[in-house]
Scaffold this active site. Structure first.
Site: not given
Ligand code: SER
Ligand code: ZN
Length: 638
Positions: A265-269, A301-302, A324
């Site tokens: 869905g997305a990534m929290e870099n 969330h991110e 998570e």
């Molecule tokens: N770590 C990510 C998330 O927010 C997954 O790519 O769930």
């Molecule tokens: Zn996450």
């Protein structure tokens, strides 16, 4: 720990701290779709007393040169052992420079550095960084990153990486360069770069301590008009995390980039979230209310990961639910606060009951904290995410909001900048709240959905009501004996027509409507006093634990609960059960070629829900929504 990429099994019990630390890494990229050159300079510190060989992960890389403290290494000093580059005889501290090439255009896995619509993007969680350069690619290696990107200025005018941009210059041959520095040590899975032709919208956010943060949302120029909801949601999430968890953002810049090719869905870099466009773009012409809510939920969330995941990260991938499960719980709370909290809770429970319960009872069943894996990418599951969130929610219920917050504060303070475990999380909760959570910890290790059977007895003479509960968790191939769990069961007694009753738990002084029953034994009885008439029971209010109740509630009771229970989840659940009976009855009539009859009780309860004019309209709609097919088919014998 051995690498999981050679199809070997990795075990939690084999965890050893790393032999080397890499406190700092500088990276330089010469970006070219066909062949990109990566130069890394790492500062290494050996942690073992003897000269242990250094083992670096690397996949799909072409190695060019290795220098140690400025001296070129010859081939005999290195070995390639499958996915590992092994270097022997290193001094205790040294500077290691490696040059390698990669082929982004050929990378179709969307892990590591890849191309989407002509731009460069990265995805490094869980083990994608090793597809960019050689590194000890595990989350307990935390480094300070400085990154220089060089690329053609026309094709790739936007050059982004984590942290703050510290330099930008024009190079020869129509190329340009941008240098980024992230002052916060982070694991390699949070590294990101973007080199593309993007536009952005921007805003600012004043943090609680008065700092100004630049917010930028990058997308293709044509998509920019659909990004405003995401940007507004980000500001709301930033404020909410300050107010509810005392968490302030820490960099001067926060970037979100939308990309159309993305596995998750997305990534929290850190400082540079990368999102699937599905969770950024929304316009009234094409998006439903639910789409708008999903964008806000994923943006939050991110963002929340900045603390629960980035500042405090996971020691190893078995701890995935540490970040998570906790972060999903936090985004659920945020969404509940932004709209109808009752409807949000019901939607979350519905997803869990229909999909996670199925996962938890089938061949994919695994504990929230698995004990071994072959491929970690297969563990980004509903169990780790949403059952993990339910586990955190139960802690919140057992401790109460105030002590839960104290536990979170202690967790963040104690472990800031560290890579830790779910046990560390529980320990912080336990220390701050002064409770023993050793039995509760079984929720992380035991697989399967517990079932609870119920028997109730009303004593007319003594005016007491006794509830006898028995818990059973299926063994599901688990070798260690199944042990009773610590299960919070929110309960209230209602009069036969659904009105609230105030009662007293045996051994307690106060009379109350709702009681938190903490079940810790396999079979346990709970007694209520001052019960004036035979009650009906409103059980598992708010869905206070991820369990299945084994009980057959008479239709009349379901009708009363559906019409009057003051707990929204229980009303909805009763409506689902009643609707299910009614639908199955009609189906039976039809198959037997009888005139179909809709259950009168259901019709009356349905009408009474519509009569509550003053109610939360979204909740009313939710309660009247007929059950999904997955729910109808559960326990159906064909
Ligand atoms: N770590 C990510 C998330 O927010 C997954 O790519 O769930
Ligand atoms: Zn996450």
């Amino acid at each position: 720990m051995s690498s999981s990429s050679a199809h070997e099994r990795t075990y939690l019990s084999d965890y050893r701290p790393p032999d080397y630390r890499i406190p700092r890494i500088d990276l330089q990229f010469d970006l070219d779709p066909a062949l990109t050159k990566v130069r890394s300079r790492m500062w290494l510190e050996r942690q073992t007393p003897d000269a242990t060989p250094l083992r670096l992960h690397g996949e799909q890389l072409e190695l060019l040169t290795v220098f140690i403290n400025g001296k070129l290494l010859c081939d005999t000093q290195l070995t390639i052992e499958g996915p590992l580059l092994v270097i022997d005889g290193l001094p205790e501290r040294c500077e290691l420079c490696i040059e390698n090439t990669i082929r982004p255009v050929a990378n179709k896995a969307l892990s590591g550095l890849y191309l989407s619509q002509g731009g460069f993007f990265t995805q490094c969680e869980a083990e994608g960084f090793r597809r960019i350069c050689y590194f000890i690619d595990r989350p307990d290696i935390m480094s300070i990153f400085t990154v220089e990107l060089r690329a053609d200025s026309k094709r790739f005018p936007t050059l982004l990486s984590n942290g703050n941009c510290i330099a930008h210059s024009t190079l020869a041959d129509g190329r340009h360069s941008a240098k980024w520095h992230d002052p916060f040590p982070k694991p390699s899975y949070l590294f990101a770069l973007v080199a593309a032709n993007l536009s952005f919208i921007q805003d600012t956010f004043a943090t609680i301590s008065g700092r100004t943060v630049d917010l930028r949302l990058y997308a293709r120029n044509d998509d920019l008009s659909q990004c405003h909801h995401a940007l507004d949601s980000l500001k709301q999430a930033m404020r909410w995390d300050e107010e509810q968890y005392g968490r302030e953002y820490d960099l001067d810049l926060y970037m979100v980039v939308a990309v159309s090719d993305f596995n998750m869905g997305a990534m929290e870099n850190k400082g540079l979230n990368i999102f699937n466009t599905k969770y950024v773009l929304a316009s009234p012409e094409t998006a439903t209310d639910r789409d708008y809510q999903n964008v806000a939920g994923v943006i939050a969330h991110e963002y929340f990961h900045n603390w629960s995941g980035n500042r405090v990260t996971c020691r190893d991938w078995f701890q995935l639910s540490l970040k998570e499960g906790f972060t999903v719980f936090r985004d659920q709370q945020f969404s509940a606060d932004s709209g109808s909290s009752a409807v949000k809770r019901i939607q979350d429970v519905n997803l869990l009951r229909t999909h996670q319960f199925r996962e938890d009872s089938g061949p994919m069943a695994h504990p929230v904290r698995p004990s071994s894996y072959v491929e970690i990418n297969n563990f980004y599951t509903l169990t780790v995410y949403i059952k993990g969130a339910e586990v955190v929610r139960m802690l919140h219920t057992i401790l109460g909001a105030e002590r839960f917050r104290k536990g979170c504060d202690l967790y963040f303070e104690r472990h800031d900048g560290e890579a830790v475990t779910t046990d560390d999380f529980l320990r912080a909760m336990q220390d701050a709240a002064g409770v023993d959570l050793s039995q509760f910890a079984r929720w992380y290790d035991q697989v399967g959905t517990p079932r609870i059977s119920i028997r109730g007895h009303f004593d007319t003479a003594k005016h007491t009501y006794t509830l006898e509960l028995e818990q059973r968790t299926p063994a599901l191939g688990q070798t260690s004996p199944v042990q009773p769990l610590h299960i919070p069961i929110n309960t209230a007694l209602l009069t036969h027509d659904g009105q609230p009753m105030k009662t007293r738990r045996k051994g307690f002084d106060e009379r109350a409507h709702e009681h938190l029953l903490e079940m810790t034994e396999s079979c346990q009885a709970f007694e209520f006093c001052d019960v004036s008439s035979k009650p009906i029971v409103s059980l598992l209010r708010g869905f206070s634990a991820p369990v299945i109740l084994d009980q057959s509630v008479p239709p009349g009771t379901l009708g009363a609960l559906m019409s009057h229970d003051d707990d929204p989840y229980c009303r909805w659940d009763a409506a689902q059960q009643l609707a299910r009976r009614a639908i199955l009855r009609v189906l039976e009539d039809l198959t037997k070629q009888r005139q179909p009859n809709v259950d009168e009780l259901f019709v009356q309860a349905f009408a009474r829900v519509l009569d509550h004019a003053s109610e939360d309209r979204a909740l009313q709609a939710q309660v009247l929504t007929l059950p999904e097919e997955e729910y109808l088919s559960q326990d159906m014998v064909l």
